[in-house]
Design a protein around this motif. Structure first.
Motif, PDB file in Angstrom:
ATOM      1  N   ARG A  54       0.804  -1.225   0.000  1.00  0.00           N
ATOM      2  CA  ARG A  54       0.000   0.000   0.000  1.00  0.00           C
ATOM      3  C   ARG A  54       0.836   1.274   0.000  1.00  0.00           C
ATOM      4  NH1 ARG A  54      -2.248   0.896   4.446  1.00  0.00           N
ATOM      5  NH2 ARG A  54      -1.415  -0.783   5.710  1.00  0.00           N
ATOM      6  N   ARG A  82      -7.792   8.758  -1.324  1.00  0.00           N
ATOM      7  CA  ARG A  82      -7.201   7.423  -1.187  1.00  0.00           C
ATOM      8  C   ARG A  82      -6.025   7.387  -0.222  1.00  0.00           C
ATOM      9  NH1 ARG A  82      -6.702   7.335  -7.652  1.00  0.00           N
ATOM     10  NH2 ARG A  82      -6.474   9.535  -7.110  1.00  0.00           N
ATOM     11  N   VAL A  83      -5.550   8.547   0.163  1.00  0.00           N
ATOM     12  CA  VAL A  83      -4.268   8.598   0.870  1.00  0.00           C
ATOM     13  C   VAL A  83      -4.420   8.622   2.380  1.00  0.00           C
ATOM     14  CG1 VAL A  83      -2.222  10.049   1.252  1.00  0.00           C
ATOM     15  CG2 VAL A  83      -3.084   9.679  -1.059  1.00  0.00           C
ATOM     16  N   VAL A 118      -1.525   4.518   0.966  1.00  0.00           N
ATOM     17  CA  VAL A 118      -2.980   4.631   0.845  1.00  0.00           C
ATOM     18  C   VAL A 118      -3.652   4.107   2.115  1.00  0.00           C
ATOM     19  CG1 VAL A 118      -3.043   4.574  -1.672  1.00  0.00           C
ATOM     20  CG2 VAL A 118      -3.135   2.425  -0.410  1.00  0.00           C
ATOM     21  N   LYS A 124     -10.562   1.408  -1.591  1.00  0.00           N
ATOM     22  CA  LYS A 124      -9.865   2.570  -2.174  1.00  0.00           C
ATOM     23  C   LYS A 124      -8.655   2.141  -3.022  1.00  0.00           C
ATOM     24  CE  LYS A 124     -11.893   6.213  -0.005  1.00  0.00           C
ATOM     25  NZ  LYS A 124     -13.286   5.782   0.137  1.00  0.00           N
ATOM     26  N   TRP A 125      -8.206   0.913  -2.842  1.00  0.00           N
ATOM     27  CA  TRP A 125      -6.978   0.471  -3.512  1.00  0.00           C
ATOM     28  C   TRP A 125      -7.142   0.335  -5.018  1.00  0.00           C
ATOM     29  CZ3 TRP A 125      -5.611  -4.188   0.184  1.00  0.00           C
ATOM     30  CH2 TRP A 125      -5.434  -3.685   1.490  1.00  0.00           C
TER      31      TRP A 125
END
Ligand SMILES: [Zn+2]
Length: 240
Positions: A54, A82-83, A118, A124-125
């Motif tokens: 990630r 996403r972060v 992330v 979200k990945w």
């Protein structure tokens, strides 16, 4: 075993590569080495999720005098859903703290690259929405020598001293980039777009004042460009 970089970060890396096609990648990374494996790091595969990694490190040596890769990536990532966190130059920006800049005290301050992790939510990945500003990049052309007269004219137009066409000149982007690197603090960086807009003129005046000028100069001149160590990029103005 099959570990893999999450698609969202593959997308980020692809965008950076497309925008900075000649960049130095030697400090890039994503999969953790043995020293990472011995500690908790988002560079290590998450085996509970099929070996997902990630986090990514993006080398910031972009070889592009018209843009700053580090700034571009940090700013994009800090405002991205996403972060989880970003580390750059000994500073961490974490969602946990509203992405406010804080001193990073971990083992690797990420001085040669920007680190982006992330969030832990797997949904979200796979989000590969565009990361970087979708504005078309102003492209630096190393074959074109900047003409100081044209640059001065654009600054005069921006300052209301003169009327004329607003055009983009290589020299303005050079000045913007130099002000970003040598003068402006984080959070006040100019967009390197080749326009002498209000922010650029204002930053220029501020720089001039700090360099011993009056703070009223609106037009770059050979002496002040020499102070900014970018005189050599301009044509016909007492090149050393
Ligand atoms: Zn990292």
């Amino acid at each position: 075993m099959g570990f893999y970089l999450v698609p969202a970060l593959v997308a980020l890396r692809n965008e950076v590569n497309a925008r900075f096609s000649h960049r130095d990648k030697s400090s890039d990374g994503w999969i953790g080495d043995a020293s990472h494996a011995a500690r908790k790091s988002s560079h290590n595969p998450d085996w509970a999720h099929g070996g997902a990694v990630r986090a990514i490190d993006v080398d910031i040596d972009d070889n592009d005098p018209a843009a700053e890769l580090r700034l571009l990536v940090v700013e994009a990532a800090r405002h991205d859903r996403r972060v989880w966190y970003v580390i750059s130059n000994g500073v961490i920006y974490s969602r946990t703290f509203g992405f406010a800049p804080r001193k990073y005290t971990g083992s690797n301050g990420h001085f040669k690259h920007v680190h982006v992790s992330v969030v832990e939510n797997p949904a979200k990945w796979t989000d590969t929405t565009r990361w970087l500003n979708s504005e078309p990049a102003w492209m630096w052309n190393p074959d074109v020598v900047s003409d100081l007269a044209l640059v001065q004219e654009q600054f005069q137009i921006a300052a209301g001293v003169k009327k004329g066409d607003r055009k983009r000149f290589h020299g303005v982007a050079t000045i913007q980039n130099a002000l970003n690197v040598k003068h402006l603090p984080k959070g006040q960086k100019l967009v390197v777009d080749g326009w002498a807009g209000r922010a650029t003129v204002s930053a220029w005046r501020d720089f001039e004042a700090k360099a011993g000028g009056t703070g009223r100069e609106t037009t770059p001149d050979p002496v002040s460009l020499k102070n900014l160590q970018i005189l050599r990029r301009f044509r016909g103005e007492g090149l050393p």
